[in-house]
Structure formats: C-alpha cells, structure tokens
Design a protein around this motif. Structure first.
Motif, short mmCIF file in Angstrom:
data_model
loop_
_atom_site.label_atom_id
_atom_site.label_comp_id
_atom_site.label_asym_id
_atom_site.label_seq_id
_atom_site.Cartn_x
_atom_site.Cartn_y
_atom_site.Cartn_z
N ARG A 1 8.63 4.82 -9.27
CA ARG A 1 8.05 3.61 -8.70
C ARG A 1 6.91 3.10 -9.58
O ARG A 1 6.77 1.91 -9.81
CB ARG A 1 7.55 3.92 -7.28
CG ARG A 1 6.70 2.86 -6.63
CD ARG A 1 7.47 1.61 -6.27
NE ARG A 1 6.65 0.72 -5.48
CZ ARG A 1 6.79 -0.61 -5.48
NH1 ARG A 1 7.73 -1.19 -6.21
NH2 ARG A 1 6.01 -1.36 -4.73
N TRP A 2 6.08 4.03 -10.05
CA TRP A 2 4.99 3.65 -10.97
C TRP A 2 5.55 2.91 -12.18
O TRP A 2 5.08 1.84 -12.54
CB TRP A 2 4.23 4.91 -11.41
CG TRP A 2 3.28 4.66 -12.55
CD1 TRP A 2 3.58 4.63 -13.88
CD2 TRP A 2 1.88 4.39 -12.46
NE1 TRP A 2 2.46 4.36 -14.63
CE2 TRP A 2 1.41 4.21 -13.79
CE3 TRP A 2 0.98 4.31 -11.40
CZ2 TRP A 2 0.06 3.94 -14.07
CZ3 TRP A 2 -0.37 4.04 -11.68
CH2 TRP A 2 -0.81 3.85 -13.01
N ARG A 3 6.57 3.49 -12.81
CA ARG A 3 7.13 2.88 -14.01
C ARG A 3 7.72 1.50 -13.70
O ARG A 3 7.57 0.56 -14.49
CB ARG A 3 8.19 3.80 -14.62
CG ARG A 3 7.60 5.01 -15.35
CD ARG A 3 8.67 5.78 -16.11
NE ARG A 3 9.51 6.54 -15.20
CZ ARG A 3 9.26 7.80 -14.84
NH1 ARG A 3 8.19 8.44 -15.31
NH2 ARG A 3 10.07 8.45 -14.04
N PRO B 1 -10.74 -1.62 -6.88
CA PRO B 1 -9.81 -0.91 -6.01
C PRO B 1 -9.59 -1.68 -4.71
O PRO B 1 -10.51 -2.30 -4.17
CB PRO B 1 -10.52 0.42 -5.75
CG PRO B 1 -11.40 0.61 -6.94
CD PRO B 1 -11.87 -0.77 -7.29
N SER B 2 -8.35 -1.64 -4.23
CA SER B 2 -7.99 -2.39 -3.03
C SER B 2 -6.98 -1.60 -2.23
O SER B 2 -6.69 -0.44 -2.54
CB SER B 2 -7.40 -3.75 -3.43
OG SER B 2 -6.12 -3.57 -4.02
N GLN B 3 -6.41 -2.25 -1.23
CA GLN B 3 -5.37 -1.60 -0.43
C GLN B 3 -4.04 -1.53 -1.17
O GLN B 3 -3.14 -0.81 -0.75
CB GLN B 3 -5.19 -2.34 0.90
CG GLN B 3 -6.37 -2.21 1.84
CD GLN B 3 -6.11 -2.87 3.18
OE1 GLN B 3 -5.24 -3.73 3.31
NE2 GLN B 3 -6.87 -2.47 4.19
N ALA B 4 -3.88 -2.30 -2.24
CA ALA B 4 -2.64 -2.27 -3.02
C ALA B 4 -2.46 -0.89 -3.64
O ALA B 4 -3.42 -0.14 -3.84
CB ALA B 4 -2.68 -3.33 -4.11
N ASN B 5 -1.21 -0.55 -3.96
CA ASN B 5 -0.96 0.75 -4.56
C ASN B 5 -1.56 0.83 -5.97
O ASN B 5 -1.82 -0.19 -6.61
CB ASN B 5 0.53 1.09 -4.55
CG ASN B 5 1.36 0.17 -5.42
OD1 ASN B 5 1.26 0.19 -6.64
ND2 ASN B 5 2.18 -0.66 -4.79
N PRO C 1 0.82 -1.22 0.00
CA PRO C 1 0.00 0.00 0.00
C PRO C 1 0.85 1.27 0.00
O PRO C 1 1.89 1.34 0.67
CB PRO C 1 -0.80 -0.12 1.30
CG PRO C 1 -0.82 -1.58 1.62
CD PRO C 1 0.51 -2.10 1.14
N GLU C 2 0.41 2.24 -0.75
CA GLU C 2 1.08 3.53 -0.80
C GLU C 2 0.11 4.55 -1.37
O GLU C 2 -0.50 4.30 -2.42
CB GLU C 2 2.34 3.46 -1.68
CG GLU C 2 3.17 4.71 -1.66
CD GLU C 2 4.50 4.55 -2.38
OE1 GLU C 2 5.19 5.56 -2.55
OE2 GLU C 2 4.84 3.41 -2.76
N PRO C 3 -0.08 5.69 -0.72
CA PRO C 3 -1.01 6.70 -1.24
C PRO C 3 -0.60 7.16 -2.64
O PRO C 3 0.59 7.38 -2.91
CB PRO C 3 -0.91 7.83 -0.22
CG PRO C 3 -0.39 7.19 1.02
CD PRO C 3 0.52 6.10 0.55
N THR C 4 -1.56 7.30 -3.52
CA THR C 4 -1.26 7.70 -4.89
C THR C 4 -0.58 9.07 -4.92
O THR C 4 0.32 9.31 -5.74
CB THR C 4 -2.55 7.73 -5.72
OG1 THR C 4 -3.15 6.43 -5.68
CG2 THR C 4 -2.26 8.10 -7.17
#
Length: 252
Positions: A110-112, A152-156, A100-103
């Motif tokens: 990290r996204w890439r 949507p979930s707790q995952a990033n 988990p990580e706030p958008t």
C-alpha cells in the motif's frame, strides 16, 4: 498590456481531470482562453468534460490513461504538441486518497502504491513536459499537494510522505529551472467538498468539520482552482517555489 489572469494563447495539461477539482481547473482555464488537454482514468468522464468546455466556447481535448505510465505520458505530450504546440502550463492533480490508517498496520505494498500515484506520477508528468518547456523558454508548473504534506494529520503516513515529496520536488524544480523561464509552485488544500467526499462523509459530519474552519465553511473546488489560476497566469510572474495553503484558515 496590463497583467491579468487571462490564459489566452496558452496550452495546458491538467491531470486528474476526472475529479471535482481537476474538472473545475480545466473549465476555469478554458474560460480564460487556454486550450486545455485533460487527463484522467475515465474516457467517458473526460469526454463529458471536454463537451462542457466546447459548449461554453472553449477548446479541450481528452486523454485517458495511467499517470504512472511513462511511455503513455510521452505519447500524450507529443500528441498535444502536434495538435496545438508545446505544453506551457502543467497542473498535476492526479492522485489517490489519504484514508487514515495506522502506520503499524500499513501494508508495504500500500505504501508503494500511494507513493507511486501521489509522488512518482508527478515526477513522471513533469519529466514529460519539461523538454518542451525548455525548448520554448517558458513554462508554468503547478503541483497540488495537501496540508497533510505540511504537517502530520489524520491521513495515512504514505500519503503525508508523498505530498511532502511533491512540495520538495516543486521547490527543487523551481530553483533548478528559474533561469530557463520555468516557474513551479504548489497549492496545498485542506478538506474540499468534492463529489468523492460527499459520498464518503455524511452531511452532519461535514457540517461539524465546517464549524471548526476559521472561515466558516469547507473548501470548494473553485477555491483551489482560483489559486491554481493565479500561479498559471501572469499575475504570479515573479513567484516561484512557493507553497500556498488553501485551507480556510485551518493551517493557522
């Protein structure tokens, strides 16, 4: 011959085989008669896995490397074809975690990285095996997404987007190549008790999570492996483009 889940005579490539689920899939495939090429990061772990497979009477070979490396994947596929023949079953389990990580604070780098390991690597692996499947006139592709790619979930956000991409990629391949004898299906697990999970989540917390699962327990690697075997075997000969939730009822 009756339809069953035997994989005798088939040649399979399993990526992410250094993980608990990947290793279980490889052992299960080998026990059902497939020749299994396992791929992952750690040569030592892969060698231990292939030794287990051979000790149990199966056939396995190991390749260590990066599933984001297109040239490396091409070399692996070519080597398997030279050794045994064209790969007829592909299982894509390689990927990262969805911590988990706030958008708002998710670093673009990290996204890439997450998109590369969890989505692009699946495309590259499929891209490497498709020519052999097309030439052979048959193929069975099983991708592994997550319930995080379904809702949507707790995952990033990057992980969820990547897994959603895996689902669409699978459906696209299924429709595009059905007439060529290639089936593509996807398994979407929820929480599974892997070695990594056990090191990160205390036992009391796992018990609390299990209490909220309708079927009363957290998933096991064998639960996911059994679903993958179904898609890889003749039992699913009229199934393609399907996403199977393996969640113990958590997706209800």
């Amino acid at each position: 011959m009756p339809v069953n889940d035997s994989l005798a005579g088939h040649i399979a490539l399993v990526t992410g085989a250094t993980g608990s689920i990947g290793a279980e899939v490889a052992r299960t495939f080998a026990a059902r008669g497939a020749r299994v090429a396992v791929h992952g990061r750690s040569q030592r772990t892969l060698d231990e896995l292939t030794e287990q497979i051979r000790h149990a009477g199966g056939t396995g070979t190991a390749y260590a490397g990066d599933v984001r490396d297109e040239e490396h994947l091409g070399t692996v596929v070519a080597d398997v074809a030279k050794k045994w023949g064209p790969i007829g079953i592909l299982v894509t389990l390689a990927g990262g975690d969805g911590a988990p990580e706030p958008t708002a604070s998710l670093d673009p780098g990290r996204w890439r990285d997450v998109i590369e390991i969890d989505l692009t690597s699946v495309f590259l692996t499929v891209h490497a095996v498709l020519p052999g499947m097309l030439e052979h006139g048959e193929g069975r592709i099983v991708t592994v997404a997550s319930t995080a790619g379904r809702r949507p979930s707790q995952a990033n956000a990057a992980y969820g987007a990547a897994k959603a991409g895996v689902i669409m990629l699978t459906e696209h391949i299924a429709k595009e190549y059905a007439s060529s004898g290639i089936r593509a299906n996807c398994v979407a697990p929820s929480i599974v008790e892997t070695a990594t999970l056990r090191t990160r989540v205390p036992a009391p917390q796992l018990e609390a999570i299990a209490a909220h699962v309708p079927l009363g327990r957290i998933g096991r690697p064998s639960d996911v492996a059994d679903a993958i075997v179904f898609f890889a075997s003749d039992r699913s000969s009229w199934v393609t483009g399907t996403v199977l939730d393996v969640t113990g009822g958590m997706s209800l």
